[in-house]
Design a protein around this motif. Sequence first.
Motif, PDB file in Angstrom:
ATOM      1  N   SER A  18       0.853  -1.189   0.000  1.00 60.09           N
ATOM      2  CA  SER A  18       0.000   0.000   0.000  1.00 60.09           C
ATOM      3  C   SER A  18       0.888   1.238   0.000  1.00 60.09           C
ATOM      4  O   SER A  18       2.113   1.146  -0.125  1.00 60.09           O
ATOM      5  CB  SER A  18      -0.913  -0.005   1.233  1.00 60.09           C
ATOM      6  OG  SER A  18      -0.148   0.195   2.414  1.00 60.09           O
ATOM      7  N   GLY A  19       0.271   2.390   0.179  1.00 65.66           N
ATOM      8  CA  GLY A  19       1.038   3.629   0.240  1.00 65.66           C
ATOM      9  C   GLY A  19       1.742   3.832   1.568  1.00 65.66           C
ATOM     10  O   GLY A  19       2.530   4.772   1.722  1.00 65.66           O
ATOM     11  N   ASP A  20       1.495   2.959   2.520  1.00 61.01           N
ATOM     12  CA  ASP A  20       2.130   3.036   3.835  1.00 61.01           C
ATOM     13  C   ASP A  20       3.537   2.441   3.761  1.00 61.01           C
ATOM     14  O   ASP A  20       3.699   1.276   3.384  1.00 61.01           O
ATOM     15  CB  ASP A  20       1.288   2.261   4.845  1.00 61.01           C
ATOM     16  CG  ASP A  20       1.838   2.361   6.267  1.00 61.01           C
ATOM     17  OD1 ASP A  20       2.915   2.964   6.453  1.00 61.01           O
ATOM     18  OD2 ASP A  20       1.186   1.809   7.179  1.00 61.01           O
ATOM     19  N   PRO A  21       4.582   3.196   4.122  1.00 62.36           N
ATOM     20  CA  PRO A  21       5.955   2.671   4.085  1.00 62.36           C
ATOM     21  C   PRO A  21       6.121   1.389   4.897  1.00 62.36           C
ATOM     22  O   PRO A  21       6.985   0.559   4.583  1.00 62.36           O
ATOM     23  CB  PRO A  21       6.791   3.814   4.673  1.00 62.36           C
ATOM     24  CG  PRO A  21       5.987   5.047   4.384  1.00 62.36           C
ATOM     25  CD  PRO A  21       4.556   4.622   4.514  1.00 62.36           C
ATOM     26  N   ASN A  22       5.307   1.211   5.938  1.00 62.83           N
ATOM     27  CA  ASN A  22       5.413   0.005   6.755  1.00 62.83           C
ATOM     28  C   ASN A  22       5.042  -1.259   5.977  1.00 62.83           C
ATOM     29  O   ASN A  22       5.391  -2.365   6.388  1.00 62.83           O
ATOM     30  CB  ASN A  22       4.508   0.122   7.989  1.00 62.83           C
ATOM     31  CG  ASN A  22       5.028   1.148   8.973  1.00 62.83           C
ATOM     32  OD1 ASN A  22       6.199   1.124   9.342  1.00 62.83           O
ATOM     33  ND2 ASN A  22       4.166   2.067   9.394  1.00 62.83           N
ATOM     34  N   SER A  23       4.316  -1.091   4.857  1.00 67.00           N
ATOM     35  CA  SER A  23       3.946  -2.253   4.039  1.00 67.00           C
ATOM     36  C   SER A  23       5.010  -2.568   2.993  1.00 67.00           C
ATOM     37  O   SER A  23       4.959  -3.614   2.352  1.00 67.00           O
ATOM     38  CB  SER A  23       2.611  -1.993   3.329  1.00 67.00           C
ATOM     39  OG  SER A  23       2.773  -1.057   2.269  1.00 67.00           O
ATOM     40  N   GLN A  24       5.969  -1.654   2.841  1.00 71.11           N
ATOM     41  CA  GLN A  24       6.942  -1.764   1.753  1.00 71.11           C
ATOM     42  C   GLN A  24       8.180  -2.568   2.163  1.00 71.11           C
ATOM     43  O   GLN A  24       9.318  -2.106   2.091  1.00 71.11           O
ATOM     44  CB  GLN A  24       7.342  -0.366   1.282  1.00 71.11           C
ATOM     45  CG  GLN A  24       6.199   0.443   0.682  1.00 71.11           C
ATOM     46  CD  GLN A  24       5.794  -0.074  -0.684  1.00 71.11           C
ATOM     47  OE1 GLN A  24       6.633  -0.315  -1.549  1.00 71.11           O
ATOM     48  NE2 GLN A  24       4.494  -0.258  -0.890  1.00 71.11           N
ATOM     49  N   ASN A  25       7.946  -3.800   2.580  1.00 71.64           N
ATOM     50  CA  ASN A  25       9.025  -4.726   2.921  1.00 71.64           C
ATOM     51  C   ASN A  25       8.854  -5.973   2.053  1.00 71.64           C
ATOM     52  O   ASN A  25       7.976  -6.803   2.319  1.00 71.64           O
ATOM     53  CB  ASN A  25       8.966  -5.097   4.408  1.00 71.64           C
ATOM     54  CG  ASN A  25       9.054  -3.881   5.313  1.00 71.64           C
ATOM     55  OD1 ASN A  25      10.073  -3.197   5.349  1.00 71.64           O
ATOM     56  ND2 ASN A  25       7.968  -3.599   6.032  1.00 71.64           N
ATOM     57  N   TYR A  26       9.686  -6.086   1.030  1.00 68.82           N
ATOM     58  CA  TYR A  26       9.436  -7.154   0.055  1.00 68.82           C
ATOM     59  C   TYR A  26      10.647  -7.380  -0.847  1.00 68.82           C
ATOM     60  O   TYR A  26      11.614  -6.608  -0.849  1.00 68.82           O
ATOM     61  CB  TYR A  26       8.227  -6.791  -0.814  1.00 68.82           C
ATOM     62  CG  TYR A  26       8.426  -5.543  -1.648  1.00 68.82           C
ATOM     63  CD1 TYR A  26       8.932  -5.622  -2.950  1.00 68.82           C
ATOM     64  CD2 TYR A  26       8.122  -4.279  -1.140  1.00 68.82           C
ATOM     65  CE1 TYR A  26       9.127  -4.482  -3.712  1.00 68.82           C
ATOM     66  CE2 TYR A  26       8.311  -3.136  -1.892  1.00 68.82           C
ATOM     67  CZ  TYR A  26       8.814  -3.240  -3.182  1.00 68.82           C
ATOM     68  OH  TYR A  26       9.018  -2.107  -3.935  1.00 68.82           O
ATOM     69  N   LEU A  27      10.549  -8.448  -1.629  1.00 63.95           N
ATOM     70  CA  LEU A  27      11.506  -8.733  -2.699  1.00 63.95           C
ATOM     71  C   LEU A  27      10.787  -8.556  -4.028  1.00 63.95           C
ATOM     72  O   LEU A  27       9.648  -9.008  -4.193  1.00 63.95           O
ATOM     73  CB  LEU A  27      12.021 -10.172  -2.603  1.00 63.95           C
ATOM     74  CG  LEU A  27      12.735 -10.594  -1.321  1.00 63.95           C
ATOM     75  CD1 LEU A  27      13.057 -12.091  -1.375  1.00 63.95           C
ATOM     76  CD2 LEU A  27      14.005  -9.781  -1.114  1.00 63.95           C
ATOM     77  N   TYR A  28      11.439  -7.883  -4.962  1.00 58.11           N
ATOM     78  CA  TYR A  28      10.904  -7.787  -6.324  1.00 58.11           C
ATOM     79  C   TYR A  28      11.861  -8.555  -7.230  1.00 58.11           C
ATOM     80  O   TYR A  28      13.045  -8.230  -7.325  1.00 58.11           O
ATOM     81  CB  TYR A  28      10.788  -6.335  -6.779  1.00 58.11           C
ATOM     82  CG  TYR A  28      10.177  -6.201  -8.157  1.00 58.11           C
ATOM     83  CD1 TYR A  28       8.900  -6.684  -8.418  1.00 58.11           C
ATOM     84  CD2 TYR A  28      10.883  -5.604  -9.205  1.00 58.11           C
ATOM     85  CE1 TYR A  28       8.334  -6.567  -9.678  1.00 58.11           C
ATOM     86  CE2 TYR A  28      10.323  -5.478 -10.464  1.00 58.11           C
ATOM     87  CZ  TYR A  28       9.046  -5.963 -10.699  1.00 58.11           C
ATOM     88  OH  TYR A  28       8.485  -5.852 -11.950  1.00 58.11           O
ATOM     89  N   ILE A  29      11.331  -9.607  -7.868  1.00 58.45           N
ATOM     90  CA  ILE A  29      12.169 -10.544  -8.613  1.00 58.45           C
ATOM     91  C   ILE A  29      11.789 -10.538 -10.089  1.00 58.45           C
ATOM     92  O   ILE A  29      10.605 -10.585 -10.444  1.00 58.45           O
ATOM     93  CB  ILE A  29      12.017 -11.972  -8.041  1.00 58.45           C
ATOM     94  CG1 ILE A  29      12.381 -11.973  -6.549  1.00 58.45           C
ATOM     95  CG2 ILE A  29      12.889 -12.964  -8.803  1.00 58.45           C
ATOM     96  CD1 ILE A  29      12.056 -13.272  -5.840  1.00 58.45           C
TER      97      ILE A  29
END
Length: 479
Positions: A365-376
């Motif tokens: 989402s637009g919340d930085p707290n949700s922005q924990n991920y791998l983009y492969i």
Amino acid sequence: MSDTLADTYSRRGQLPGQDIVRAWESDSQDTLSRAINTNFNSPSTANRFNGLGASLVEQFAKNGAGISQSVLYASADRADSAGEIKTDQTLLHSKADNLVSLSIKTASGKTVTFSLSSQKDGLGVQANVEGGALSADELKAVGQLGSAFQAAVDGLTAVPPKLDLGNLTQFDSKVLASVDLNTTLKTLNGPDLKLAFHADSQSRTTRMSSLSGELNLSVDLKNASILGNAQQQAKALKSYLAQFDRAQERGSAKAELMTQFKDAFSALNSNYPQGASLPEALTRNPTDQGLLTGLADFKASIKQAVDSSNPMRPSEVDSFAYDVSQKTRVGGKSALDRSVIQDQQSSLSASFHKGLKGGKAPELSGDPNSQNYLYIQVEDKASSSANIGYKDGLLTNASVSQTASQNTHTQQYVMGKLVDETNVPKEAAVQRDYLVLLEYAAKESKKSKDALEESTLKDALPNMQASVLLQNDPSALVR
């Protein structure tokens, strides 16, 4: 209600002639009409079409007479107007939200088309014939496809949709020339599900588009000389289906779409037409068969609908595109001087999000707290080329060349910030020469078939066949 109002309105509060009634196209009380009457009570397309395809074909096959039946909700006045209700019936049969048609062309040039149509206020079936009345043999051959038609309809209207098309390829090509299935099904959200299937003695094709993505498959049956026996074909088909599974896992494809792709691929590459003659340039000896897959040439692709799942980085799309093909070229004027080149290839391009620990895709989402991920992002290619050559009846070339490459680009984000980025390439190539092995096999087979069976070649030849099949994993090539 006053007398004046009673004269003006019905008990339902409607003007006279505006009561909703069931308007039937025909007053027939046959089995098909009774089934339509029962199914019309259901709101789901699957239940509405339940059994209608098989029943329609069965009724037609009895005498070959055309059939047109439907039921519509209409006002009493409209139902009593022959012109108006006829217009509605025509639109139902041709423009309904949900349409499935099976068109069968006979070897003599006649065409019979079966159709099922459904929308909120109507349900109909038709069987139309063009080119003249069908013979007894033609009616029998058409009738045998009733269960196949129903199986295809049941699969397409299931949730999720399934492609049950295999039995539509099983028809007597001496009596029937081709079979076509065309479908448009309305979905609750997004684009309609559309499918076009074709099968004849020369080719088979399947195209499908839906909310999930697109499939496009074609099989070329004209070069019947490259077809192997049932065991060889089954082994090749199993190998390809396993590769599709690996591609799905590596590219994180939607299981529903890949299952449909596998089912379509299996259907098009099963039950090949029998009795095709062989050109002189190629024979079904152990050499020619052993270095070929045994499958007909084909092209197949699957493309998943692109999804932009990260509002903070819209360019990071989730996508999956995979294509695979086989092409065979046969040269030479006779069995003594001939060449065969069979090329297989596959390519995968995919991108997707995963959790930091490799789990399922996070809820971004637009919340930085949700922005924990791998983009492969993955880019893979594989190829296999088999070459066979004869000169003056002697084997001069028997080799297989294979390549496979995989590239994996991974970006790691924590609290929306890029903290790590890696790129891992893998590739391998092998070339195998089977000339000596096959020359020895030829000598042994000349002595006796028993000598060939009892020799070490009994295991060596199947292993050679396995090495021909396309391999998309570089690490598997170097084993």
